[in-house]
Structures are given as C-alpha cells and as structure tokens.
Design a protein around this motif. Sequence first.
Motif, mmCIF file in Angstrom:
data_model
loop_
_atom_site.group_PDB
_atom_site.id
_atom_site.type_symbol
_atom_site.label_atom_id
_atom_site.label_comp_id
_atom_site.label_asym_id
_atom_site.label_seq_id
_atom_site.Cartn_x
_atom_site.Cartn_y
_atom_site.Cartn_z
ATOM 1 N N ILE A 453 0.651 -1.038 0.115
ATOM 2 C CA ILE A 453 -0.330 -0.198 0.125
ATOM 3 C C ILE A 453 0.337 1.477 -0.026
ATOM 4 C CG2 ILE A 453 -1.563 1.282 1.520
ATOM 5 C CD1 ILE A 453 -3.203 -1.543 2.313
ATOM 6 N N HIS A 454 1.577 1.314 1.337
ATOM 7 C CA HIS A 454 2.998 2.480 0.988
ATOM 8 C C HIS A 454 3.406 2.550 -0.442
ATOM 9 C CE1 HIS A 454 2.472 4.271 5.240
ATOM 10 N NE2 HIS A 454 2.564 2.694 5.596
ATOM 11 N N PHE A 455 3.903 1.881 -1.273
ATOM 12 C CA PHE A 455 4.932 2.026 -2.143
ATOM 13 C C PHE A 455 3.987 2.023 -3.058
ATOM 14 C CE2 PHE A 455 6.483 -0.793 -6.230
ATOM 15 C CZ PHE A 455 7.114 0.563 -6.346
ATOM 16 N N GLN A 456 3.006 1.930 -3.405
ATOM 17 C CA GLN A 456 1.770 2.278 -4.450
ATOM 18 C C GLN A 456 0.864 4.038 -4.078
ATOM 19 O OE1 GLN A 456 2.362 -0.260 -6.870
ATOM 20 N NE2 GLN A 456 -0.052 -0.030 -7.441
ATOM 21 N N PHE A 461 1.555 8.918 -5.631
ATOM 22 C CA PHE A 461 1.306 10.398 -5.297
ATOM 23 C C PHE A 461 2.821 11.215 -6.463
ATOM 24 C CE2 PHE A 461 -1.357 9.892 -1.927
ATOM 25 C CZ PHE A 461 -1.571 11.083 -1.653
ATOM 26 N N ALA A 462 3.847 10.248 -6.389
ATOM 27 C CA ALA A 462 4.548 11.033 -7.336
ATOM 28 C C ALA A 462 4.932 11.077 -8.927
ATOM 29 C CB ALA A 462 5.342 10.219 -7.501
ATOM 30 N N SER A 463 3.496 10.950 -9.351
ATOM 31 C CA SER A 463 3.356 10.566 -10.608
ATOM 32 C C SER A 463 1.674 12.046 -11.033
ATOM 33 C CB SER A 463 2.340 9.486 -11.152
ATOM 34 O OG SER A 463 0.650 9.153 -10.394
ATOM 35 N N PHE A 467 5.387 15.340 -4.486
ATOM 36 C CA PHE A 467 6.767 14.315 -3.745
ATOM 37 C C PHE A 467 6.315 14.466 -2.632
ATOM 38 C CE2 PHE A 467 7.581 16.067 -7.838
ATOM 39 C CZ PHE A 467 7.371 15.350 -9.130
ATOM 40 N N ASP A 468 6.564 15.591 -1.391
ATOM 41 C CA ASP A 468 6.551 15.285 -0.591
ATOM 42 C C ASP A 468 5.758 13.919 0.376
ATOM 43 O OD1 ASP A 468 8.315 17.288 -0.293
ATOM 44 O OD2 ASP A 468 6.911 18.661 0.103
ATOM 45 N N VAL A 469 4.341 14.222 -0.236
ATOM 46 C CA VAL A 469 3.784 13.042 0.198
ATOM 47 C C VAL A 469 4.153 11.520 -0.424
ATOM 48 C CG1 VAL A 469 0.979 12.346 0.304
ATOM 49 C CG2 VAL A 469 1.570 14.681 0.494
ATOM 50 N N ALA A 470 4.149 11.120 -1.377
ATOM 51 C CA ALA A 470 5.387 10.531 -2.081
ATOM 52 C C ALA A 470 5.927 9.245 -1.019
ATOM 53 C CB ALA A 470 5.710 9.709 -3.006
ATOM 54 N N MET A 471 6.948 11.084 -0.609
ATOM 55 C CA MET A 471 8.174 10.516 0.397
ATOM 56 C C MET A 471 7.520 9.986 1.497
ATOM 57 S SD MET A 471 11.060 10.755 -1.934
ATOM 58 C CE MET A 471 12.249 10.193 -0.380
ATOM 59 N N GLY A 472 7.009 10.468 1.828
ATOM 60 C CA GLY A 472 6.197 9.757 3.463
ATOM 61 C C GLY A 472 5.756 8.565 3.426
ATOM 62 N N HIS A 473 4.996 8.080 2.098
ATOM 63 C CA HIS A 473 5.216 7.171 2.283
ATOM 64 C C HIS A 473 5.827 6.231 1.912
ATOM 65 C CE1 HIS A 473 -0.256 6.779 2.716
ATOM 66 N NE2 HIS A 473 0.643 8.319 1.481
ATOM 67 N N MET A 474 6.810 6.210 0.771
ATOM 68 C CA MET A 474 7.839 5.563 0.748
ATOM 69 C C MET A 474 9.255 5.091 1.842
ATOM 70 S SD MET A 474 9.202 5.978 -2.950
ATOM 71 C CE MET A 474 8.264 5.050 -4.099
ATOM 72 N N LEU A 475 8.853 6.269 2.456
ATOM 73 C CA LEU A 475 9.874 6.437 4.137
ATOM 74 C C LEU A 475 9.434 5.128 4.539
ATOM 75 C CD1 LEU A 475 10.949 10.126 4.500
ATOM 76 C CD2 LEU A 475 12.274 8.612 3.733
ATOM 77 N N GLU A 476 8.129 4.694 4.765
ATOM 78 C CA GLU A 476 7.273 3.689 5.939
ATOM 79 C C GLU A 476 8.165 2.427 5.185
ATOM 80 O OE1 GLU A 476 5.906 3.890 7.882
ATOM 81 O OE2 GLU A 476 5.731 6.191 7.971
ATOM 82 N N ILE A 477 8.644 2.176 3.437
ATOM 83 C CA ILE A 477 9.289 0.878 3.329
ATOM 84 C C ILE A 477 10.629 0.506 3.159
ATOM 85 C CG2 ILE A 477 6.669 0.298 1.815
ATOM 86 C CD1 ILE A 477 7.879 1.134 -0.424
ATOM 87 N N ALA A 486 15.285 -8.959 -4.576
ATOM 88 C CA ALA A 486 14.118 -8.199 -5.382
ATOM 89 C C ALA A 486 13.534 -7.233 -4.921
ATOM 90 C CB ALA A 486 13.409 -9.523 -6.252
ATOM 91 N N THR A 487 12.167 -7.482 -3.751
ATOM 92 C CA THR A 487 11.483 -6.334 -3.803
ATOM 93 C C THR A 487 11.952 -5.407 -2.876
ATOM 94 O OG1 THR A 487 9.580 -7.665 -3.118
ATOM 95 C CG2 THR A 487 9.449 -5.796 -2.796
ATOM 96 N N GLN A 488 13.147 -5.613 -1.884
ATOM 97 C CA GLN A 488 13.864 -4.538 -1.187
ATOM 98 C C GLN A 488 14.396 -3.926 -2.560
ATOM 99 O OE1 GLN A 488 16.491 -6.765 1.404
ATOM 100 N NE2 GLN A 488 14.727 -7.278 2.658
ATOM 101 N N GLU A 489 14.951 -4.680 -3.424
ATOM 102 C CA GLU A 489 16.022 -3.408 -4.556
ATOM 103 C C GLU A 489 15.170 -2.431 -5.729
ATOM 104 O OE1 GLU A 489 17.704 -6.519 -6.304
ATOM 105 O OE2 GLU A 489 18.757 -6.955 -6.244
ATOM 106 N N LEU A 490 13.914 -2.901 -5.541
ATOM 107 C CA LEU A 490 12.890 -2.143 -6.339
ATOM 108 C C LEU A 490 12.100 -0.809 -5.688
ATOM 109 C CD1 LEU A 490 10.342 -1.934 -8.478
ATOM 110 C CD2 LEU A 490 9.077 -3.366 -7.449
ATOM 111 N N PHE A 491 11.691 -0.551 -4.519
ATOM 112 C CA PHE A 491 11.907 0.156 -3.270
ATOM 113 C C PHE A 491 12.689 1.092 -2.987
ATOM 114 C CE2 PHE A 491 8.326 -2.658 -0.472
ATOM 115 C CZ PHE A 491 7.346 -3.348 -1.475
ATOM 116 N N LEU A 492 13.663 0.471 -3.213
ATOM 117 C CA LEU A 492 14.484 1.218 -2.924
ATOM 118 C C LEU A 492 15.554 2.075 -4.236
ATOM 119 C CD1 LEU A 492 17.044 2.875 -0.814
ATOM 120 C CD2 LEU A 492 18.990 0.693 -1.679
ATOM 121 N N ARG A 493 15.162 1.400 -5.149
ATOM 122 C CA ARG A 493 15.686 2.357 -6.595
ATOM 123 C C ARG A 493 14.136 3.213 -6.867
ATOM 124 N NH1 ARG A 493 15.871 -2.053 -9.166
ATOM 125 N NH2 ARG A 493 13.206 -2.318 -10.092
#
Length: 1200
Positions: A453-456, A461-463, A467-477, A486-493
Amino acid sequence: MVDPASTTLGRMLTEEITPVVMVLRTPLVEAACQKKHGVSLVQLLSRFSSFDNIDVPVRTASDQAYRLRKFKLRLFYSSDIQKPDFEAAKERLKKVITEAEDKNTDLRSELPNVEDLLPTFKSKVLPPWFEVFNKELLRISSFADHEAFDHPVACLLVVSSKDENPINKFVDLFNTNQLPAILNDGVMDPKIPKHYLLLHDYQDGMRLFMQDLSTKRIIPHMEQKIRTLNEQVSATRKGFRNQIKNLWWRKGKDDVPDKHDGPVYTYSSNESQIRLLADYAFMLRDYELALSNYRLISMDYKLDKAWKCYAGVQEMLGLTYFLLDQSRKEAEYCLEDALNTYLRLGSQGQQNATRCGVWWAEMLKARDEYKEAATVFFRVSGEEPLQSAVMLEQASYCYLFSVPSMFRKYGFHLVLSGNSYEKCGQVNHGIRTYRRALSVFKGTKWGLIRDHIHFQLGRWFASLGEFDVAMGHMLEILACGHQSQATQELFLRDFLAVVEKRGKALEVWKLQLPVIKLPSLRVVFEDHRTYGSPAAVGLRETLWLPFEEDVIPSLSGARSNWLEVQTKLVSRKHRDANICVAGEAIKVNIGFKNPLQIPISVSNVRLLCQLTAMKAEKSDTADLSHATDEQREEELRKLIALDEHDGKDSSLIMSEVDFSLNGGETLVVQLTVTPKAEGILRIVGVRWKLSSRVVGFQHFEVNQAINKSAKGRTKLKNSHFSNHLSFSVIKSLPRVDGVIRNFPKKSYHGELQKLVLELRNPSDIPVKKLKMKIGHPRFLLVSNPDVLDSEVSGGISKEHDEGSYDGGETPAVFHFPEDLVIQGDKPVLWPIWLRAAAPGPISLYMVVYYEVDEASSIMRYRILRLCYNLEVLPSIDVSFKISRCLSSLDEVIIRVDVADKTSTGSFQIHQLSAVGSQWQLTMLHPSGTPSSYIISGQALSCFFKLKNLGKKGTSVSRNFVELSTGSDNKCLLDTFNSPVTGFHYQERRLHQRRLNQEQLDAVDFILFAQSLENKDEQVGSTNPILWTMNGPRTIRHDFTTSFCEIYLWITIHNSLDSRLSVHVSTHDSGTVTNTSTSQPNDQAVVSSDNKTGWHDVSLANDIKLSSDILGARVLKQASPESVSPFIWSGSISTKLEMEPMSTIEVPLQLCVFTPGIYDISNYQLSWSVLASEVQGPGARIPSSGTCPGSSFYITVLQSA
C-alpha cells in the motif's frame, strides 16, 4: 425490516422498471429545445415525467381497485430503443467515475481510524456516486429481447407549430423505416398507442400535459392491456385441463440439446403474452398478479431450455418476492438461480448477470446481510477493470458494515479495488481506496500488504507531482527486511528515483535506512580516568575500583573512593554533568544495521553537537530531553544547517565516516567530537547520507536504554539520560599515554618474557608522583631498570645479578622514583616481566597514577588504565615421583616425566633446579644424560638424586642439573635472582592457600626449557637434527615361554632448509641398572593433576618405598663375557635422505631375555648435508656430525 419500497433497491426498481414512451420529433422541435433550454426534447420532457404525489385508481385483473401514489415514465428517442453499444456504455460509466474523481480532490487529509467509521451513518461513509454508477450499469442490459418492461407502451409524436403542414409531419414521423428493430422484428406488438403533441410554448402546459398523458392515457391503456392479456392467459393456460395440455405439448423437449440462444418467441406467442402481462402488472405495482404470471411462465422457459428467458423470469421473481416482503429464502433462491444461469451463458449473459448481482446484493443489504452481499459483489466483479473496481469497493464496505465488522477483508478488497482503478487509469480513486486500506493495516502484523500500500501510494503521488506525500509513504517501506531481495531493490530504486525527481535536498527525520541501534549507544570519554589500551574501555567500573583505591591518596587520612575525592575537588557547577577536557576526543559508539538483504552505501556520518559558553544560563541552551518530536526535529534541522554553514571554523572538531553495509550486517561505528574550548557540550544526535542523496538524522531519544560508558561515572547523581550526553568541558590538561611494547597475544604456559612499559606525556605541563598497581602478580612483575637492555636469559642468569631478593611479598603499589617527571616527547621506559602462569585466556590489568603540576586545574590527578588480553597455550607438562634411596638415608631418587602438550611446538630443556640452598641435585647416571629436545606429542623421563645438605648448604651449592649439552655458564639460570624468586613466591603462596596449610619440609623444583619454534633462538646447540626415541615404557612378559620382543621407533626432524643424509646405527652393549638402587616399577605416566604453577613434593609424607614384589629381578653387573640381557634385532643400520624441514620415523626392534630396567641408549645418529646443499665457509651449521643416543628407560616385568 423497513418498507421494501423505501430501500435503495426499492427506489431503484420504481425508477428503473417503469413504462417506456418512444418519442418521435421533427428537427425544428429539437433545435428549439436546444436553443431555448440547452437540452434535448427527451431531457426536457423527463423533467416532468416523474410524479411523487398523484392519486390514480388502478384496477387490473381483479375487481378490487388500488391507488398509485407514485409514477414515472421513461422517455427515449426511437433511435435509442435498442441494445446499448458496449463501448459507449463503458464511456458513460467512466464519465461517472471521472466526475466523482473531480469532486474527491482532498487526497492528503488525515483519514479517521477505521473503527471510528462504524458509529457514523452508512450513507456518510459510502461514496455517494455508487448509486449513480449502479443505475448506469443496469442500463447496459436494457432493451433486451427476453424482457417486456423496456418495450414502449406508447409513442409520443412531437411537431413544432413552425413546421410546414404539421398534420402531414405527424403522419411522416411514424414511418416504419424510422421505428426501432424490436417493432419491426416481431419482438413486440408494433400497434402501440400514439399521442400527438404540437409544441408551441414550452412554458405553459408542459407539466400538465405529461401528467395527463400518464394518468389519462398510459395508465388506463396498461390497465386495459392487463385485463385483456389476463383473460387470454386464463383461457389458454389456467385450469387443470390447460395445464395438462401444456405439459403434453412440451413433452420430449428435455431431449433437445442446450443452446445459449434458445427458441425465439414472437410477441404473439403465449409465452411472450404471459411475460408481457407479468411485466405490465409489475410496473403498475400489482405484484401479486406479476408473481403468479412469472411463476407460470418460469417452468415453460425451463422446459424449452430458453435459459436467458428463464433467468430473466427468475430474476423478476426474486424482486417481486422482495417487494411483497414474502419468503426471503425464495427471493434469494430465485436471484441466485438467475445469476448462475446468466453466468453459464458466458459473454451473452454477463451484462444481465451484473444487473442481477446488483439487485441481489442490494436486497441482502436491505436485510442487513452485508457479509453475504459482499460475496455477491465479488462474484459479479468481472474482468472489466472499471466495473471490477467499483464492485470490489462496494464489497469492501459490505465487510465493514457486517456484524461483527471484518476489517481485514474490508482493507483487502479495497486494495483489490485500487489495483483495478489503476488499470483503467483512475489514479485518484486508487489513492482514495489505498488510503482507506492503510487505515486498516497500519500498526498490524500484516507487513507485506502494508508495504504494498505504501509503495503504490508513493508511486501514485509521485506521478501526480505530490513528492512530499510520496516520500512520506516510501520512507515507511525502506527498512523492509521481511521482503524478498528483488522487492527490496525495487523499493530502494524507486525511492531514490523519486528523490531525484523532487529536485532538492531531502532531509529525513528518523530515516530507517540504516537502522540506528540506540540501545547499543555507548559514550566513551575521559575525565581523570584515561585509557592506554582499547581492551580497558569495555570493562566494568567496579573492576577498577580496588586498583584505584590503593593509588589515590586520601584527603582525610582514611580510605575513600575516587568519587568522594573527585566530588571534593570538582566545583559545584560541574557536578551535575560529565567532565571532559578540552582538546580530548569524546567517542560515541553507534550501531548501524542494514535491515535489508541488499548492500547500501552510507556516507558523511557525523555527530550533531552543541557547545555553549560555560556562563550561559540553562534556558539559553536547547534541552531536548522533554521536547516533542516536532521540537526535536526542528532543533536538529537548525544544527544541521549551522554545521554545514560553519564547517571547519566550528568550535568543535567532529569526525566523519563513510562505510558500506552488506545485507543484514550490523556495524558499530565510532564517531568523535573534540571540543576546542571550555563550555557546556551536548551530543544531540547523529546525521548521515544514504546513497549520497538522502540526509538522515536521528535524535538520541531520552527514553531509549543506553549502556553506561566504562569511562563515565559509576553512579551519576541524576540518572537522566541527557546527563550521559552532557559534558562540562574544562581547560586542557596533560595526559599520559601508556603502552606495553610488543605485548604478545599468545604465549606458552610457563613462558617468561621481558616487556617494556612506555609512558609518554606529549604536553609541556609535567606530571609527577607516579605510582602503579598490577592486578595479577602471578603474571606480571615490575623489574629493575638496569635489565632494560639485557636479554631474557641474561637477565636471570648466574652471571647477571639483578639484586638479591628474599622471595618475600611483592609490594601492592609500585612507586616510581620521586624525582621522575614525564614531560615533552621523551618517553619513560620501564621493564616488566611477563610469565604465563596458567593456561587459558587471561586479562591483565594495571593502573598508573600521576599528579598534574597545574595549580589552577580543578582536576589534580589522573589515572591511566591498561588492560591486555593474553591467551596461554599448553606447553610442557612435568610430573615428579620420589623414591627413597636405599644406599643413603639423606638422599632420594627423583623421577621426572616431561611431556610436550603442544600441537606443533618443540622445546629444548636446559636445566632442572631445586629451590633453596640446602639442596644438592645430581643425575642418577651422569654418563647417561637424556636428550634435551622434545617435540610435539613426545615424552621423556630422567632420574636424579636429591640430597639435603641442611645448614651446610650455601648459595654456591649445586642445586641444579644442566640438561642441555654444549652450553656455557651464560645459559645457566639462577633461582636466587628476580624475577624467578618473585614468581616462585606467588606460586607457593597460591599452593599453600589451596592446601590451607604451610609445609616446612617441602621441596620445589623449577624446570627451565626454551621453545624451538624459531631456529635462530636455539641455545647451546648447532645440531640440525632433533630426535626422540618412542615406544612403551613398561612391559609385562612371561619369560618362561619365550624372550620379549619390543618395537620402538625414532622420530627424526630436519630443522635445516637443506637436504640431509642421516644414518641410524645400533650396537649390542646394553647395561643393567645398579643393584644398589631399587627403581619404581609402575608405569611412567605424566600426571594430569599438575597443570599449572609450581608443585612441591613433601619428603616426609610423599616418599614411596618400592620393592621387587611385582617381579623386578635384581641383577648383578654383567661381565664382558656374559650374554647381554637384550640385543637389537631387525635392521641395525638404516640410511635415509631427509627433505628440508621434514620429519621421518625409523622403526627399531629389541629382544629382551630377562626382566629388568634397561637404558636403551646404545645407538647413534650420523648426519651430513648433501653435496648439492653444502653452505659457504661462513655457515653457522657444520656440514656433518654424529650424535650419541639419548637415554630411554624401559621397565620389563615378569608377568604373573
């Protein structure tokens, strides 16, 4: 249950299943409507076609009339009366969704907790556009051939008063070429009532016209039609005879194969007439009449295998049962049967299946059966993304409203819905559903779905540029260690990609990559206690207290601990904080853990600190101990900005570290901060950069546990966490650095080494009054500085006299000379003896006290702490056995067994000494000196005589035996000199403490040996080969049957880097032991009890008298002519070549003819360096040589 007509389903039925009026108009009519009202004619008339407050009497099949209070007409152009185009219908559905998306613009507001939604009204929780979407979805299946309620009941022809010849226009409008296909194809009766409207003024009479049209034209027409159809049906189908006739006529149709299309019924067929009657009755609210006719026709369609018609009738049966509020089970059965039948038809029945599912789900919701309704919504979700998204979202709310609420299914179906919204391009609706789902899974153990959910949300939000809201969700994961690699590489990338798109620096409070291990946070600083070795830092404070109590002078004359002394010396303003010295680094050990399985790069790691003036008030400095997270974050951002602005001009010198962390790796990083001036220093937090793009910073939380620093106070008056990170910085003071040069990490048990303690004070301020205490006198002994430059053996040899030492107790505290001052770059060197007194790991502690020659300093003294870890390896094991000598009462026979317990080491034994001048020690057989070399796994035995000289003994008495051949007096070691006497005193004291008594008649032995691991350190020998005889020491044999054969072998080691030729030869000249001496007959076994320390043998209690009762035979000296008691058998001469640094075994065989104790030394080894390996004239080792055999005693006994 409430009135079915007032429910959502009831409203939908009364609005969507109503009579249809076909509208035909001239172009001028349409143009006038668009010009004056901006709408079409149908849209204009529809405004006046719904009546909520009428009173019309209706009489259908029965004589009893009932009244209609509500009525509605549906108006369609003739061109629209056809099956809707599927793509056009999808666009209309998409328009509904898009309009709802535009109204839902607040995607960043805080959502309420999911449990808080339950007390509110369901209408406020549900999106309001669901009902609109469902209605539009129902219209996709309109104007079907198998249903009559979408067939026009009348035709309205509209001509403008401005048209030429309006009467002719009326005739021309109802042209069969312009009529819908259902009128021309025989699906319905084309003879429908026609009503004419001449349109002149839109404002006057429109509502009245439509009301009159409904109440006076259409309703009466439908009444008459129902009565007529009912009479026909009664005549042809009702009654017992008609039923039997119908069944007989349909007999045999069960054998007809199934077809999806089924038979085609014309409007004049009995089946179509019955269906038309039922639909008309349903639209006029005569549900009983409708129910009876639906049931009548249902079996006909089933027998005819007209499955679509059958499903349509079952669908209407279920709805009729619902409106009549009768037989709930029958209603559900009919709708389920209809749904299953539609689904079996495949694509032809999909749209009708969706409509049926919506009816059924709404009926279950009206009965508060939300869980069952959710299942129906899920079944009709279909493969079309848009329809699937809305159906799944409606199913999720059904799970929420069920009793008890099913929160996880609610959230899960919201995720499925959001995923479908994304597929059809409805990103905002996807965000809306995912945010609601997040309120369910937030704080739960469902980590995988929460991460999704956080990743999506971050991507969506980035699309949208948020960006600020998007970063808030991506920082959670970011710290998603439970995900796959593979999932960890995707999240970090994706996270780093969003950071790049953001276009400006990102500073993240409590960034979770890497994870800061706050419980392992450890602060290392020096006040009056300093450290000279890393091992000393991690020790408990209570371990150092006994040492420091003996070296710190008492202020009052009585013993006091360091805390009391420091309290008296330190001013009040410094007592509440730790004290550090300007110019000396404070070290903070912080653990960084990579929770991922992939490597990450961390750079620019440094502390966040604040230094304020000593005179500043407390209120002027930032105290974050009781601050909120927002206040801490704001304060740390200020410190980061200040740190980047000040740079190298800051009053603090801070280290910066870069490192990489592999997957799952934890690394403890040491960061330092060095204050340049006096003041109050606070260590607030730490900052770092992830992948050189994201700045993370972390406050050192007050409520987090922290290991107390070994360099901190033992007990702070205020145990608050902030005191561990708050320091009073005083002015610079001298600091003594200390180290023991070349301290070994490993040592053999009993090994004696001379080390050097180096003390250095780089400051110009001198230090004085040095004292030192050593914690392990068995291992460490302070020496005389005169032996600083001497060799180890020279320092304790008989030619070197370090000074007479009586072997008394070593002083607890060693005082350096009074005039010793350490200042500047010149170091002070002091010798220290190290003896590995016991095997195993050992930690050695020592402290050095010194006073600061600075009157203005609040710190009058400092203490240097040193700790070294040593691993003591096994070396040689020695055991002693004593037997009384029968020839002399003041002499005893000593048997010494020596075994090499190392895995690869070898030793040369130099001498055996008896401690004390009253003893005289000699070899039992001076001519038979045993081999002085022993290698790994080997053992040897030798015999000595010990004589007690009593008071006649002097310091020059021969209380030792030299065992190594070719040595000079420089290698003879004296037991009367230090450090031997000092270590001997410690061992005897330990031994007496274990026995809990003092033995005055005991004798102590000291065996001196040297390791031969380094060839350059071999003492007193130029022999390149080492050897040892191996074999049994004690044998029992029955000599009455045969002689005894003994198998031996010689292990030879080439210690040169050259190849050797070795010759082993034996000769038969055996000797028998002297008959005047009785030897012990038991087997020579190295005692396992004598593992550590020096061991004494009591002459009064431990002397064992032995006899020949075990079968030892006393033999006289054999004459040269007599037969030798043993001879060498087998090979008596062996020649071999040895590779450099190699070991080889040579087998030997011995024949013994009579019991006794034999010295097997009648052999020799000759060696020579091969011609190709001969060294030059300056070589240290000769090219050849001969070595006599070493004594090897074998005891042969007569067996019983």
